[in-house]
Motif scaffolding. Structure first.
Motif, mmCIF file in Angstrom:
data_model
loop_
_atom_site.group_PDB
_atom_site.id
_atom_site.type_symbol
_atom_site.label_atom_id
_atom_site.label_comp_id
_atom_site.label_asym_id
_atom_site.label_seq_id
_atom_site.Cartn_x
_atom_site.Cartn_y
_atom_site.Cartn_z
ATOM 1 N N ILE A 123 0.869 -1.102 -0.067
ATOM 2 C CA ILE A 123 -0.181 -0.007 0.118
ATOM 3 C C ILE A 123 0.841 1.362 -0.079
ATOM 4 N N ASP A 124 2.198 1.152 0.700
ATOM 5 C CA ASP A 124 2.910 2.299 0.662
ATOM 6 C C ASP A 124 3.471 2.490 -0.700
ATOM 7 N N LYS A 125 3.779 1.433 -1.278
ATOM 8 C CA LYS A 125 4.448 1.543 -2.926
ATOM 9 C C LYS A 125 3.118 2.307 -3.680
ATOM 10 N N GLU A 126 1.897 1.998 -3.369
ATOM 11 C CA GLU A 126 0.857 2.395 -4.182
ATOM 12 C C GLU A 126 0.812 3.828 -3.795
ATOM 13 N N ARG A 127 0.952 4.160 -2.744
ATOM 14 C CA ARG A 127 0.974 5.856 -2.040
ATOM 15 C C ARG A 127 2.132 6.554 -2.860
ATOM 16 N N VAL A 128 3.360 6.082 -2.876
ATOM 17 C CA VAL A 128 4.506 6.683 -3.483
ATOM 18 C C VAL A 128 4.070 7.029 -4.900
ATOM 19 N N ALA A 129 3.617 5.892 -5.642
ATOM 20 C CA ALA A 129 3.209 5.906 -7.273
ATOM 21 C C ALA A 129 2.231 6.960 -7.124
ATOM 22 N N TYR A 130 1.383 7.044 -6.417
ATOM 23 C CA TYR A 130 0.152 7.986 -6.468
ATOM 24 C C TYR A 130 0.481 9.506 -6.319
#
Length: 191
Positions: A123-130
């Motif tokens: 989820i943190d990887k998703e946040r960074v990409a977002y």
């Protein structure tokens, strides 16, 4: 100095760990803001406690649960954030449970510590990409995990256990000392 000013000062010290949206929310803090009672539900607080504890686990120092970071997050969201941001956080908690169920066939609170870390890492990887996407607009909402991480850090390091056990704390600082020897492993200073 009141608690709100102290939190702002700590937020500024944390630098890039705190986003502009969180700093802006601190300016709007008021106990008369409309409350979102879904944030106070036991299952919501339980999930927030487990997420916060996964971000800052108990080690040689107390973890986020001991600092009651879940209560801090609920209070901050209810007193300082707009309803749309509160809903983003609540929807995000559902997404975390959906990710847990998809990957492990269990709710987030029922996972092992390693499984919780794996879910939150994705989820943190998703946040960074977002946050890094090219077509990002200035009016785009903050990613839900951004709120959770920032409020976890802010809540923990402004709590008594965080400030006195995880950091070095001097209740009344003395004279200015411009050069203090650092030994590898020393804790950072609290204010």
């Amino acid at each position: 100095m009141n608690r709100r000013d102290a939190i702002k000062n700590v937020a500024l010290l944390l630098g890039s760990a705190i986003s502009a949206s969180t700093l802006a929310a601190l300016d709007g803090c008021t106990s008369s803001a409309p409350k979102n009672y879904a944030l106070q539900a036991p299952e919501t607080k339980s999930t927030l406690a487990e997420i916060a504890e996964t971000i800052i686990p108990e080690t040689g120092t107390p973890g986020a649960k001991a600092a009651k970071v879940d209560d801090f997050i609920v209070t901050m969201m209810n007193d300082c954030y707009e309803q749309k941001d509160q809903q983003i956080l609540l929807d995000g908690l559902k997404k975390i449970d959906e990710a847990s169920n998809k990957q492990y066939k269990k709710a987030f609170v029922d996972l092992t510590a390693e499984q919780k870390t794996a879910v939150l890492t994705e989820i943190d990887k998703e946040r960074v990409a977002y946050n890094k996407r090219e077509n990002k607009g200035k009016d785009d909402p903050t990613h839900y995990f951004q709120f959770i991480k920032e409020l976890t850090l802010l809540g923990y390091f402004t709590s008594e256990p965080g400030a006195t056990k995880a950091l070095r704390y001097v209740a009344v600082p003395g004279k200015f000392e411009g050069c203090i020897p650092y030994k590898k492993g020393d804790k950072a200073w609290a204010m």
